[in-house]
Design an enzyme around this catalytic site. Structure first.
Site, PDB file in Angstrom:
ATOM      1  N   ASP A  54      -0.131  10.700   2.700  1.00  0.00           N
ATOM      2  CA  ASP A  54       0.312   9.090   2.642  1.00  0.00           C
ATOM      3  C   ASP A  54      -0.227   8.655   4.118  1.00  0.00           C
ATOM      4  O   ASP A  54       0.429   8.849   4.940  1.00  0.00           O
ATOM      5  CB  ASP A  54       1.849   9.003   2.677  1.00  0.00           C
ATOM      6  CG  ASP A  54       2.458   7.498   2.506  1.00  0.00           C
ATOM      7  OD1 ASP A  54       1.728   6.751   2.482  1.00  0.00           O
ATOM      8  OD2 ASP A  54       3.679   7.708   2.396  1.00  0.00           O
ATOM      9  N   HIS A  75       0.351   5.219   4.595  1.00  0.00           N
ATOM     10  CA  HIS A  75       1.276   4.255   4.538  1.00  0.00           C
ATOM     11  C   HIS A  75       0.560   2.724   4.744  1.00  0.00           C
ATOM     12  O   HIS A  75       1.390   1.992   5.456  1.00  0.00           O
ATOM     13  CB  HIS A  75       2.094   4.445   5.670  1.00  0.00           C
ATOM     14  CG  HIS A  75       3.782   4.648   5.549  1.00  0.00           C
ATOM     15  ND1 HIS A  75       4.400   3.573   5.928  1.00  0.00           N
ATOM     16  CD2 HIS A  75       4.353   5.537   4.757  1.00  0.00           C
ATOM     17  CE1 HIS A  75       5.764   4.121   5.676  1.00  0.00           C
ATOM     18  NE2 HIS A  75       5.488   5.008   4.772  1.00  0.00           N
ATOM     19  N   GLU A 121      -2.752   8.170  -0.652  1.00  0.00           N
ATOM     20  CA  GLU A 121      -1.685   7.103  -0.765  1.00  0.00           C
ATOM     21  C   GLU A 121      -2.002   5.891   0.252  1.00  0.00           C
ATOM     22  O   GLU A 121      -2.009   6.148   1.335  1.00  0.00           O
ATOM     23  CB  GLU A 121      -0.431   7.682  -0.973  1.00  0.00           C
ATOM     24  CG  GLU A 121       0.794   6.535  -1.198  1.00  0.00           C
ATOM     25  CD  GLU A 121       1.946   7.194  -1.080  1.00  0.00           C
ATOM     26  OE1 GLU A 121       2.930   6.396  -0.800  1.00  0.00           O
ATOM     27  OE2 GLU A 121       2.245   8.545  -1.444  1.00  0.00           O
ATOM     28  N   GLU A 130       3.423   1.330  -4.298  1.00  0.00           N
ATOM     29  CA  GLU A 130       5.056   1.642  -3.997  1.00  0.00           C
ATOM     30  C   GLU A 130       5.253   0.054  -3.571  1.00  0.00           C
ATOM     31  O   GLU A 130       6.534  -0.635  -3.562  1.00  0.00           O
ATOM     32  CB  GLU A 130       5.216   2.456  -2.918  1.00  0.00           C
ATOM     33  CG  GLU A 130       4.438   2.004  -1.516  1.00  0.00           C
ATOM     34  CD  GLU A 130       5.155   3.110  -0.644  1.00  0.00           C
ATOM     35  OE1 GLU A 130       5.988   2.888   0.414  1.00  0.00           O
ATOM     36  OE2 GLU A 130       4.688   4.202  -0.732  1.00  0.00           O
ATOM     37  N   ASP A 148       7.429   1.629  -8.014  1.00  0.00           N
ATOM     38  CA  ASP A 148       9.006   2.149  -7.653  1.00  0.00           C
ATOM     39  C   ASP A 148       9.907   1.395  -8.519  1.00  0.00           C
ATOM     40  O   ASP A 148       9.882   0.108  -8.581  1.00  0.00           O
ATOM     41  CB  ASP A 148       9.103   1.642  -6.163  1.00  0.00           C
ATOM     42  CG  ASP A 148      10.532   2.351  -5.402  1.00  0.00           C
ATOM     43  OD1 ASP A 148      11.564   2.269  -6.189  1.00  0.00           O
ATOM     44  OD2 ASP A 148      10.503   2.714  -4.430  1.00  0.00           O
ATOM     45  N   HIS A 172       7.031   6.103  -6.874  1.00  0.00           N
ATOM     46  CA  HIS A 172       7.562   6.194  -5.779  1.00  0.00           C
ATOM     47  C   HIS A 172       9.028   6.343  -5.827  1.00  0.00           C
ATOM     48  O   HIS A 172       9.393   5.539  -6.605  1.00  0.00           O
ATOM     49  CB  HIS A 172       7.197   4.944  -4.818  1.00  0.00           C
ATOM     50  CG  HIS A 172       7.440   4.728  -3.503  1.00  0.00           C
ATOM     51  ND1 HIS A 172       8.688   3.870  -2.925  1.00  0.00           N
ATOM     52  CD2 HIS A 172       7.216   5.478  -2.398  1.00  0.00           C
ATOM     53  CE1 HIS A 172       8.616   4.043  -1.692  1.00  0.00           C
ATOM     54  NE2 HIS A 172       8.030   4.890  -1.287  1.00  0.00           N
TER      55      HIS A 172
END
Length: 356
Positions: A164, A166, A190, A217, A240, A267
């Site tokens: 991830d 982010h 990700e 996400e 999500d 997510h």
């Protein structure tokens, strides 16, 4: 059957506050949803309570009609707060409808495509062995190359690793990070870049890495995913279900992705209702890949549920009870009231703001 009341409960989990939505009816059937959102929990709670005006007196089994009403009749559309409110209410409507017809939600969605749902957990190289002992077959970790190297060495070739990022990198920085990790056979990388301008994924997609790219996400509704899918910038999307529009919209996003042979890995860092809603959606879509699961939310994930969702050997079992198959203990919810969570801050060496 008519909707009579919409209630909200905020429970302090372990890492986050969980925002639960309860929709009640005049026939004694109730449904649960989740609209948890870090840092702005109380804002979403207010949005849910305001949006309840669209639902009172309505038939809860008219899920699509009510989704369209909530999305279109507020005039102002989009954004994570309004879409999170819709998402939580939508989940609760599916829960009620499943209970009304006496079947699990995934049967309303067309039936199960699989017998159980593969989960992945979080951690660093130190947690690989403990996760494997619990039966998990995959883990998501941070982008530090040495951490990933050790995790691959300990986990072996069969243990899935995901990274991830982010959304913290520029396209050039993300390119370098992905190249540094190419040899570790990641399941996906990700959020290479911030979500605001998805077009920056284009040069990364053109690089044709061995590593699949994932994002989503922080994208909301099918309109948020449209350009990413049409341009085939990623191999995996991560809607999500608490933010993208609930089960209803999650199913539509997954169907869009299927036309481009893109897989879905939702997510899911939140509480038990989010996980239950994801399990039902993942059971019913053909292009499911793997589901995020925060096992460190214990003991409160289990304590909050009257009969907890069954997780065994790194997989969630499909519920057999009607609706979402999960009910919540309101006394437990009230025993863990809301607690403010400090905002996450990150700054560059010169003091300027960096992405978190």
């Amino acid at each position: 059957m008519k909707i009579t009341e919409v209630k909200t409960f905020v429970m302090r989990g372990v890492e986050r506050n969980w925002l639960f939505v309860k929709v009640e009816t005049n026939e004694g059937i109730h449904g649960w949803g989740e609209a948890s959102l870090e840092f702005t929990t109380l804002t979403v709670q207010t949005a849910v309570e305001e949006m309840a005006g669209h639902l009172i007196g309505q038939d809860p089994t008219r899920i699509e009609h009510l989704w369209q009403t909530m999305f279109r009749h507020g005039f102002w559309r989009g954004g994570v707060v309004l879409n999170s409110a819709i998402s939580g209410l939508d989940q609760a409507l599916w829960d009620i409808t499943g209970k009304a017809y006496g079947v699990p939600v995934y049967k309303l969605l067309g039936g199960a495509c699989r017998d159980r749902i593969r989960l992945y957990a979080h951690g660093g190289w130190q947690t690989v062995e403990p996760l494997k002992e619990l039966g998990f077959t995959g883990m998501k970790t941070g982008p530090d190359a040495e951490n990933v190297r050790k995790a691959r060495e300990i986990g072996g070739e069969e243990f899935a690793l995901m990274v991830d990022n982010h959304g913290m990198s520029t396209p050039h920085e993300a390119h370098r990070r992905i190249l540094d990790l190419e040899s570790y056979d990641l399941l996906f990388f990700e959020e290479p870049c911030p979500p605001d301008n998805p077009d920056v994924l284009a040069p990364l997609a053109a690089a044709r890495y061995r590593t699949p790219l994932a994002t989503g996400e922080r994208l909301f509704t099918r309109w948020g995913f449209r350009r990413v899918l049409e341009n085939q910038w990623v191999s995996i999307i991560q809607p999500d279900i608490c933010h993208a529009g609930g089960i209803s919209e999650g199913r539509r996003i997954a169907a869009m992705a299927e036309t481009y042979y893109v897989e879905v890995a939702p997510h899911n860092p939140y509480g038990p209702i989010s996980t239950a809603a994801c399990v039902h959606l993942c059971a019913a879509i053909p292009n499911f890949a793997i589901l995020e699961y925060v096992y460190s939310n214990e003991p409160w994930r289990t304590e909050a549920q009257v009969e907890p969702l069954v997780v065994r050997d790194g997989h969630a079992e499909l519920p057999t009870a009607p609706g979402l198959g999960v009910d919540l203990d309101e006394d437990v919810l009230r025993s863990r009231p809301y607690e403010p969570i400090p905002f996450g801050h990150r700054y560059a060496d010169d003091g300027s703001v960096a992405d978190i």
